[in-house]
Design a protein around this motif. Sequence first.
Motif, mmCIF file in Angstrom:
data_model
loop_
_atom_site.group_PDB
_atom_site.id
_atom_site.type_symbol
_atom_site.label_atom_id
_atom_site.label_comp_id
_atom_site.label_asym_id
_atom_site.label_seq_id
_atom_site.Cartn_x
_atom_site.Cartn_y
_atom_site.Cartn_z
ATOM 1 N N CYS A 72 0.875 -1.174 0.000
ATOM 2 C CA CYS A 72 0.000 0.000 0.000
ATOM 3 C C CYS A 72 0.911 1.223 0.000
ATOM 4 O O CYS A 72 0.779 2.110 -0.839
ATOM 5 C CB CYS A 72 -0.894 -0.003 1.228
ATOM 6 N N ARG A 111 3.724 -2.290 -7.434
ATOM 7 C CA ARG A 111 3.496 -1.035 -6.700
ATOM 8 C C ARG A 111 4.778 -0.901 -5.877
ATOM 9 O O ARG A 111 4.817 -1.234 -4.698
ATOM 10 C CB ARG A 111 2.300 -1.153 -5.736
ATOM 11 N N GLN A 115 6.338 3.955 -4.519
ATOM 12 C CA GLN A 115 4.961 4.019 -3.983
ATOM 13 C C GLN A 115 4.997 4.504 -2.515
ATOM 14 O O GLN A 115 4.776 3.739 -1.586
ATOM 15 C CB GLN A 115 4.301 2.636 -4.139
ATOM 16 N N LYS A 118 0.547 8.766 0.122
ATOM 17 C CA LYS A 118 -0.804 8.293 0.406
ATOM 18 C C LYS A 118 -1.836 9.423 0.409
ATOM 19 O O LYS A 118 -1.676 10.417 1.111
ATOM 20 C CB LYS A 118 -0.851 7.625 1.796
ATOM 21 N N PRO A 119 -2.907 9.244 -0.372
ATOM 22 C CA PRO A 119 -4.037 10.178 -0.260
ATOM 23 C C PRO A 119 -4.808 9.813 1.012
ATOM 24 O O PRO A 119 -4.891 8.642 1.362
ATOM 25 C CB PRO A 119 -4.871 9.838 -1.498
ATOM 26 N N TRP A 268 -0.475 5.991 -11.625
ATOM 27 C CA TRP A 268 -1.929 6.002 -11.585
ATOM 28 C C TRP A 268 -2.416 7.203 -10.796
ATOM 29 O O TRP A 268 -1.676 7.843 -10.056
ATOM 30 C CB TRP A 268 -2.510 4.691 -11.062
ATOM 31 N N GLY A 270 -5.383 8.506 -8.221
ATOM 32 C CA GLY A 270 -6.199 7.881 -7.180
ATOM 33 C C GLY A 270 -7.668 8.270 -7.259
ATOM 34 O O GLY A 270 -8.056 9.182 -7.996
ATOM 35 N N ASP A 271 -8.450 7.553 -6.474
ATOM 36 C CA ASP A 271 -9.895 7.796 -6.467
ATOM 37 C C ASP A 271 -10.236 9.177 -5.897
ATOM 38 O O ASP A 271 -11.310 9.692 -6.159
ATOM 39 C CB ASP A 271 -10.566 6.692 -5.626
ATOM 40 N N ARG A 272 -9.320 9.771 -5.143
ATOM 41 C CA ARG A 272 -9.602 11.075 -4.532
ATOM 42 C C ARG A 272 -9.075 12.253 -5.348
ATOM 43 O O ARG A 272 -9.319 13.395 -5.000
ATOM 44 C CB ARG A 272 -8.985 11.138 -3.127
ATOM 45 N N LYS A 294 -8.075 5.045 -10.894
ATOM 46 C CA LYS A 294 -8.901 4.309 -9.943
ATOM 47 C C LYS A 294 -10.355 4.711 -10.159
ATOM 48 O O LYS A 294 -10.681 5.890 -10.330
ATOM 49 C CB LYS A 294 -8.485 4.631 -8.513
ATOM 50 N N ARG A 325 -12.484 -0.314 -8.078
ATOM 51 C CA ARG A 325 -12.309 -0.644 -6.636
ATOM 52 C C ARG A 325 -13.599 -0.267 -5.937
ATOM 53 O O ARG A 325 -13.707 0.699 -5.209
ATOM 54 C CB ARG A 325 -11.069 0.031 -6.046
ATOM 55 N N ASP A 354 -9.177 -3.883 -8.500
ATOM 56 C CA ASP A 354 -8.527 -3.690 -7.194
ATOM 57 C C ASP A 354 -9.557 -4.106 -6.144
ATOM 58 O O ASP A 354 -10.478 -3.363 -5.847
ATOM 59 C CB ASP A 354 -8.132 -2.208 -7.045
ATOM 60 N N HIS A 397 -5.206 -5.878 -9.257
ATOM 61 C CA HIS A 397 -4.385 -4.861 -8.599
ATOM 62 C C HIS A 397 -4.470 -5.145 -7.089
ATOM 63 O O HIS A 397 -5.523 -4.990 -6.479
ATOM 64 C CB HIS A 397 -4.948 -3.472 -8.948
ATOM 65 N N GLU A 399 -2.788 -5.284 -2.976
ATOM 66 C CA GLU A 399 -1.815 -4.853 -1.954
ATOM 67 C C GLU A 399 -1.329 -6.087 -1.207
ATOM 68 O O GLU A 399 -2.112 -6.788 -0.554
ATOM 69 C CB GLU A 399 -2.459 -3.844 -0.999
HETATM 70 C C1 PEP Z 1 -4.162 2.964 -3.125
HETATM 71 O O1 PEP Z 1 -4.135 2.357 -4.201
HETATM 72 O O2 PEP Z 1 -3.318 2.791 -2.227
HETATM 73 C C2 PEP Z 1 -5.265 3.927 -2.879
HETATM 74 C C3 PEP Z 1 -5.202 4.858 -1.959
HETATM 75 O O3 PEP Z 1 -6.314 3.687 -3.663
HETATM 76 P P1 PEP Z 1 -7.626 4.556 -3.969
HETATM 77 O O4 PEP Z 1 -7.181 5.843 -4.592
HETATM 78 O O5 PEP Z 1 -8.345 3.651 -4.921
HETATM 79 O O6 PEP Z 1 -8.368 4.727 -2.672
#
Ligand code: PEP
Length: 450
Positions: A72, A111, A115, A118-119, A268, A270-272, A294, A325, A354, A397, A399
């Motif tokens: 992660c 990853r 990597q 972190k978001p 990539w 992220g979802d945020r 994502k 995901r 994922d 995908h 972790e």
């Molecule tokens: C991640 O892949 O570690 C992650 C934070 O994913 P997501 O943006 O999909 O929440």
Amino acid sequence: MSSPNETWAPTSWRQKTIRQNPSWPDAAELAAVEGELRAQPPLVFAGEARDLISHLAAVADGKAFLLQAGDCAESFHDAAADSIRDKLKIILQMAVALTYASGVPVLKVGRIAGQFAKPRSEEFETQGDQVLDTFRGHIVNGEEFTAAARRPDARRLLAAYHQSASTLNLLRAFTKGGFAALSRVHQWNQEFVEGSPQGRHYAEVADDIERAVRFMRACGIDMARESSLSGVDFYTSHEALILPYEEALTRQDSLTGNWYDCSAHMLWIGDRTRHRDEAHVEFLRGVHNPLGIKVGPSTDADELIAILDTLNPQRIVGRITLISRMGHRTIETALAPLVQRVRDEGHPVVWACDPMHGNTIRADSGRKTRRFDDVLSEVKSFFEIHRSLDSWPGGLHIELTGDNVTECLGGGSDLNEADLETNYTSVCDPRLNASQSLDLAFQVSEFLQA
Ligand code: PEP
Ligand code: CO
């Protein structure tokens, strides 16, 4: 809004709204670090990123399968050769099982080697009456709950670069130097099958692979000398979150004149941070690497198409991987309409699953965890949904770690909530351990063949 024709530069993201941006306390120090990074060699080459796009194009066409996996969040406390080796080993083992079951080449993307960012859902963390910046990954700050550790520190960008360089150096040596030879990886899988109660369920698949290996040898194939059997291609990826870092490692390819983010082969979003008119999409639209996006449960189909139009206006096959995901329940209703819409719009994509980020729960102790069965169930639904739509379920995908951690519940060794206290070392989300990862790969192999 950014249109494909609007001028792009490695710095143009700076004009846009940015999310998940650390509040760097010392702008001059950050600028100095960016200068130092710009003077460093690239970590990967443009030609390698182009090769990866062509492999991903095969995945998009249903002729290959993508396995993207790793931590992660990589950790500055864990740069040891053994842990890098063990992560690679698990990914290679999973890939052999998946190759056999799918009957197509498995593209391996870690990853790893970058990597670090972190978001986060919350900007601050409160403990008692103390409020501190949230932990954003070792490229930004430390996880300890002290004011000193949580202060974003631009020098960490340099540390992340150097750790990525040494990790990648080791990966390149391992993947070309005999460690990744098929006969060896197959041997490790046999040890898993013979040496563990959960492995025994997969004796049939392992026997089938053994027969295939013997057949190749009997045909006179020298497995040590045949380069496709003695080494593998292994690519790196991470979330392109900390844009000053990504910008500083973005270089113009002398061959084509195109820009590539040379911090990793694949990046990539992220979802945020997947917002069309904002900084992260702006940055990534101008680099020519393969990109992941994502796709979480809040994804609106119109918005997704607009992001695809922005990031892949020329509809290059292999450029975009959509990483769904959703969570094991939501996937049932959320995925199919998106797959159909993307297809109707004529966007060529790889679809990967994922099954981790939509299935995070809190144990009674407060620890973040995931149930192996939920992970497996999301993967299973992913395959079924794609099959029902005549679409290729292109990849996984995951972790994971090669260490014997106790972070996710269930799986072959049937970890329970009390076990989470035994060896929980992730600095962010819970990962599958080595045997849970193999368990997943072999189970997926079974329903790939079904
Ligand atoms: C991640 O892949 O570690 C992650 C934070 O994913 P997501 O943006 O999909 O929440
Ligand atoms: Co995560």
